[in-house]
Design an enzyme around this catalytic site. Structure first.
Site, PDB file in Angstrom:
ATOM      1  N   HIS A   1       0.844  -1.192   0.000  1.00 34.73           N
ATOM      2  CA  HIS A   1       0.000   0.000   0.000  1.00 34.73           C
ATOM      3  C   HIS A   1       0.875   1.236   0.000  1.00 34.73           C
ATOM      4  O   HIS A   1       1.937   1.239   0.622  1.00 34.73           O
ATOM      5  CB  HIS A   1      -0.911   0.013   1.240  1.00 34.73           C
ATOM      6  CG  HIS A   1      -2.078   0.923   1.082  1.00 34.73           C
ATOM      7  ND1 HIS A   1      -2.002   2.271   1.341  1.00 34.73           N
ATOM      8  CD2 HIS A   1      -3.335   0.671   0.660  1.00 34.73           C
ATOM      9  CE1 HIS A   1      -3.180   2.802   1.082  1.00 34.73           C
ATOM     10  NE2 HIS A   1      -4.006   1.871   0.657  1.00 34.73           N
TER      11      HIS A   1
ATOM     12  N   ASP B   1      -7.985  -5.382   0.005  1.00 33.69           N
ATOM     13  CA  ASP B   1      -8.468  -6.287  -1.040  1.00 33.69           C
ATOM     14  C   ASP B   1      -8.117  -7.748  -0.808  1.00 33.69           C
ATOM     15  O   ASP B   1      -8.614  -8.619  -1.517  1.00 33.69           O
ATOM     16  CB  ASP B   1      -7.893  -5.845  -2.403  1.00 33.69           C
ATOM     17  CG  ASP B   1      -8.447  -4.510  -2.841  1.00 33.69           C
ATOM     18  OD1 ASP B   1      -9.663  -4.320  -2.679  1.00 33.69           O
ATOM     19  OD2 ASP B   1      -7.691  -3.660  -3.319  1.00 33.69           O
TER      20      ASP B   1
HETATM   21  N1  ACO Z   1       4.005  -7.650  -4.785  1.00 30.23           N
HETATM   22  C1  ACO Z   1       5.351  -7.614  -4.996  1.00 30.23           C
HETATM   23  N2  ACO Z   1       6.105  -6.504  -4.816  1.00 30.23           N
HETATM   24  C2  ACO Z   1       5.481  -5.403  -4.402  1.00 30.23           C
HETATM   25  C3  ACO Z   1       4.104  -5.356  -4.155  1.00 30.23           C
HETATM   26  C4  ACO Z   1       3.357  -6.541  -4.352  1.00 30.23           C
HETATM   27  N3  ACO Z   1       2.047  -6.564  -4.140  1.00 30.23           N
HETATM   28  N4  ACO Z   1       3.760  -4.115  -3.760  1.00 30.23           N
HETATM   29  C5  ACO Z   1       4.880  -3.392  -3.757  1.00 30.23           C
HETATM   30  N5  ACO Z   1       5.939  -4.169  -4.137  1.00 30.23           N
HETATM   31  C6  ACO Z   1       7.344  -3.775  -4.201  1.00 30.23           C
HETATM   32  C7  ACO Z   1       7.612  -2.829  -5.378  1.00 30.23           C
HETATM   33  O1  ACO Z   1       7.938  -3.562  -6.547  1.00 30.23           O
HETATM   34  C8  ACO Z   1       8.775  -2.036  -4.831  1.00 30.23           C
HETATM   35  O2  ACO Z   1       9.938  -2.847  -4.916  1.00 30.23           O
HETATM   36  P1  ACO Z   1      11.393  -2.152  -5.133  1.00 30.23           P
HETATM   37  O3  ACO Z   1      11.616  -1.266  -3.954  1.00 30.23           O
HETATM   38  O4  ACO Z   1      12.324  -3.297  -5.223  1.00 30.23           O
HETATM   39  O5  ACO Z   1      11.295  -1.380  -6.424  1.00 30.23           O
HETATM   40  C9  ACO Z   1       8.452  -1.890  -3.343  1.00 30.23           C
HETATM   41  O6  ACO Z   1       7.621  -3.020  -3.035  1.00 30.23           O
HETATM   42  C10 ACO Z   1       7.738  -0.618  -2.972  1.00 30.23           C
HETATM   43  O7  ACO Z   1       6.514  -0.567  -3.642  1.00 30.23           O
HETATM   44  P2  ACO Z   1       6.016   0.672  -4.496  1.00 30.23           P
HETATM   45  O8  ACO Z   1       5.871   0.240  -5.891  1.00 30.23           O
HETATM   46  O9  ACO Z   1       6.843   1.890  -4.220  1.00 30.23           O
HETATM   47  O10 ACO Z   1       4.637   0.901  -3.866  1.00 30.23           O
HETATM   48  P3  ACO Z   1       3.573   1.924  -4.409  1.00 30.23           P
HETATM   49  O11 ACO Z   1       3.229   2.801  -3.290  1.00 30.23           O
HETATM   50  O12 ACO Z   1       3.995   2.579  -5.661  1.00 30.23           O
HETATM   51  O13 ACO Z   1       2.369   0.958  -4.824  1.00 30.23           O
HETATM   52  C11 ACO Z   1       0.589  -0.534  -4.655  1.00 30.23           C
HETATM   53  C12 ACO Z   1       1.391   0.568  -3.969  1.00 30.23           C
HETATM   54  C13 ACO Z   1       0.166  -0.053  -6.055  1.00 30.23           C
HETATM   55  C14 ACO Z   1      -0.650  -0.807  -3.860  1.00 30.23           C
HETATM   56  C15 ACO Z   1       1.482  -1.786  -4.759  1.00 30.23           C
HETATM   57  O14 ACO Z   1       1.828  -2.238  -3.466  1.00 30.23           O
HETATM   58  C16 ACO Z   1       0.801  -2.900  -5.528  1.00 30.23           C
HETATM   59  O15 ACO Z   1       0.860  -2.919  -6.752  1.00 30.23           O
HETATM   60  N6  ACO Z   1       0.123  -3.860  -4.831  1.00 30.23           N
HETATM   61  C17 ACO Z   1      -0.602  -4.912  -5.495  1.00 30.23           C
HETATM   62  C18 ACO Z   1      -1.930  -4.384  -6.006  1.00 30.23           C
HETATM   63  C19 ACO Z   1      -2.904  -4.126  -4.888  1.00 30.23           C
HETATM   64  O16 ACO Z   1      -3.111  -4.954  -4.019  1.00 30.23           O
HETATM   65  N7  ACO Z   1      -3.549  -2.962  -4.966  1.00 30.23           N
HETATM   66  C20 ACO Z   1      -4.577  -2.571  -3.986  1.00 30.23           C
HETATM   67  C21 ACO Z   1      -4.062  -1.485  -3.090  1.00 30.23           C
HETATM   68  S1  ACO Z   1      -5.283  -1.038  -1.892  1.00 30.23           S
HETATM   69  C22 ACO Z   1      -6.398  -0.158  -2.769  1.00 30.23           C
HETATM   70  O17 ACO Z   1      -6.111   0.531  -3.690  1.00 30.23           O
HETATM   71  C23 ACO Z   1      -7.751  -0.287  -2.414  1.00 30.23           C
END
Ligand code: ACO
Length: 428
Positions: A306, A363
């Site tokens: 998140h 979710d």
């Molecule tokens: N699976 C694997 N790796 C992940 C995940 C995940 N679900 N979420 C984040 N990461 C990793 C990223 O690749 C990044 O890795 P790095 O530092 O090696 O580059 C690190 O964790 C930090 O993540 P960010 O991309 O900076 O997180 P951001 O704030 O941009 O994205 C998001 C948040 C979009 C929710 C992301 O965690 C994600 O895609 N999760 C999966 C989709 C999801 O569940 N979305 C629902 C969110 S809740 C909502 O909107 C209601």
């Protein structure tokens, strides 16, 4: 003496005001920086930028705290009433009994769609994505209710909010019925909000769908936990559109489109599809974790991570407990729940997820509850939208009530060509 931040740039020293929020969080006000220095600030994806002042929802992502108008989310879980929460978010305080009764009455009076709108559902392919229909139909509501184009007083705003919150569930249920080629069920004015939605989804002619208090409470809880989440992607979309003084219906319709994406509300669909794939032997939980960690693979562990929470999402915590309760009340044994628990256990013990502070989000468990209520996967994000609508309305109202709010218009760092001459086509 108010605190100030000092920015040194070249031989200039610029003092920037520091705003302090109600919970002590601090924000450097850079709104006059460009006028003073010619500098803009670079914050792609706005992860470090507050775009407004808001009094609706407070989140402390490090501590895993979520409050609606100051009330911790956990306090809404005992006897959940989504309509009460909706009014609280929009009007800023808990409604008194007569106010809640009046709002409920308005919801009932607004539950039907204009018959003209009903025909809209007939002429689209049966497999049309329900989120597309929801967005289009919300936007079209303005054609039938043009009197709501202007923002009136609180009384007319309550009527407009009731109209949207009531009709969204009728639109959602009609799009589901249409996808199955089933006759539409008109709303039943004797049923409460969630029961009425389930009736429109699942009753068949001459057989009323039977709704227990447990089922109603489970859906109320899901809607409440989704009702607002401050400046998330879909809410920011509603605010961007609303900032041009576009009407509330158009702003909410665009928010639905933003919610649709798999990184946002669409993740609840991805989670269940991922769990289902594991269940059917397409991959093991260990393979799933491995794929999520592989940077060459676009796959994500859906329902994890998140932008704001670097701790357990408090909504996921509540839903995890609710999953056990609802499934046992419904006498449902869902193998996907065991798989979800296993994935969570593996992820929370894995350094990749621990170091990045990736925890289950709202979710991760919501889909398992929705499945147990008989809601099909393609309606999960629609249910999220029904829940989030009061939040969009509240944020839109707050923005419009704020005399200092302006059209939202970010800057960019231009990295394209410097000045070029136009080349006629025969010389290219
Ligand atoms: N699976 C694997 N790796 C992940 C995940 C995940 N679900 N979420 C984040 N990461 C990793 C990223 O690749 C990044 O890795 P790095 O530092 O090696 O580059 C690190 O964790 C930090 O993540 P960010 O991309 O900076 O997180 P951001 O704030 O941009 O994205 C998001 C948040 C979009 C929710 C992301 O965690 C994600 O895609 N999760 C999966 C989709 C999801 O569940 N979305 C629902 C969110 S809740 C909502 O909107 C209601």
């Amino acid at each position: 003496m108010p605190e100030k931040a000092l920015l040194c740039f070249g031989d200039q020293q610029i003092e920037l005001p520091v705003l302090v929020g109600a919970e002590g969080e601090k924000s450097v006000d850079i709104s006059r920086l460009r006028d003073a220095t010619g500098l803009t600030t670079y914050d792609p994806s706005l992860s470090n930028t507050a775009v407004c002042k808001s009094a609706i929802t407070f989140i402390d992502g490090d501590e895993g705290i979520l409050r609606y108008r100051g009330i911790p989310i956990e306090q809404f879980t005992d006897r959940p009433n989504f309509i009460e929460v909706a009014w609280l978010l929009i009007f800023g305080r808990l409604p008194k009994k007569d106010e809640l009764d009046r709002f409920s009455q308005r919801l009932t009076l607004n539950e039907l769609l204009h018959e003209g709108m009903k025909h809209q559902f007939q002429h689209i392919p049966a497999d049309a994505p329900p989120m597309a229909l929801l967005s289009a139909t919300l936007s079209n509501l303005v054609c039938y209710h043009p009197q709501f184009l202007a923002l009136g007083d609180d009384e007319s705003f309550e009527e407009m909010a009731a109209r949207l919150i009531s009709k969204v569930r009728t639109i959602a249920a009609f799009s589901y019925r249409r996808s199955l080629g089933l006759p539409f069920n008109y709303p039943n004015p004797n049923l409460r909000y969630c029961a009425n939605f389930l009736h429109m989804m699942f009753s068949i002619p001459y057989q009323q769908y039977s709704i227990t208090r447990e089922i109603e409470d489970a859906l109320n809880l899901i809607f409440i936990l989704h009702a607002d989440h401050e400046q998330n992607c879909s809410t920011s979309t509603a605010r961007v559109v609303g900032s041009s003084r576009a009407n509330l219906f158009a702003s909410c319709a665009s928010a639905v489109c933003a919610l649709w994406g798999p990184l946002h509300g669409g993740a609840n669909v991805e989670v269940v599809e991922m769990l289902d794939r594991i269940h059917h032997g397409g991959m093991s939980p260990e393979d799933c974790i491995k794929a999520a960690k592989d940077k060459a693979n676009p796959f994500k562990l859906f329902g994890f991570g998140h932008r704001i929470y670097k701790n357990y999402d408090p909504r996921a915590k509540i839903l995890k407990v609710a999953c056990d309760r609802v499934l046992s009340q419904m006498k449902v044994k869902d193998p996907l729940l065991d798989i979800a628990r296993k994935l969570e256990e593996l992820a929370l013990a894995d350094p990749y997820f621990v170091e990045r502070k990736l925890y289950p989000n709202v979710d991760f468990y919501s889909g398992i509850i929705l499945r147990s209520l008989g809601i099909p996967t393609n309606m999960f994000t629609v249910c999220f939208a029904i829940g989030r609508l009061p939040g969009w309305i509240a944020q839109w109202k707050e923005q419009h009530d704020d005399p200092t709010s302006k059209i939202l218009r970010p800057r960019q760092v231009y990295i394209g060509n410097t000045i070029q001459d136009y080349v006629p086509i025969e010389k290219r």
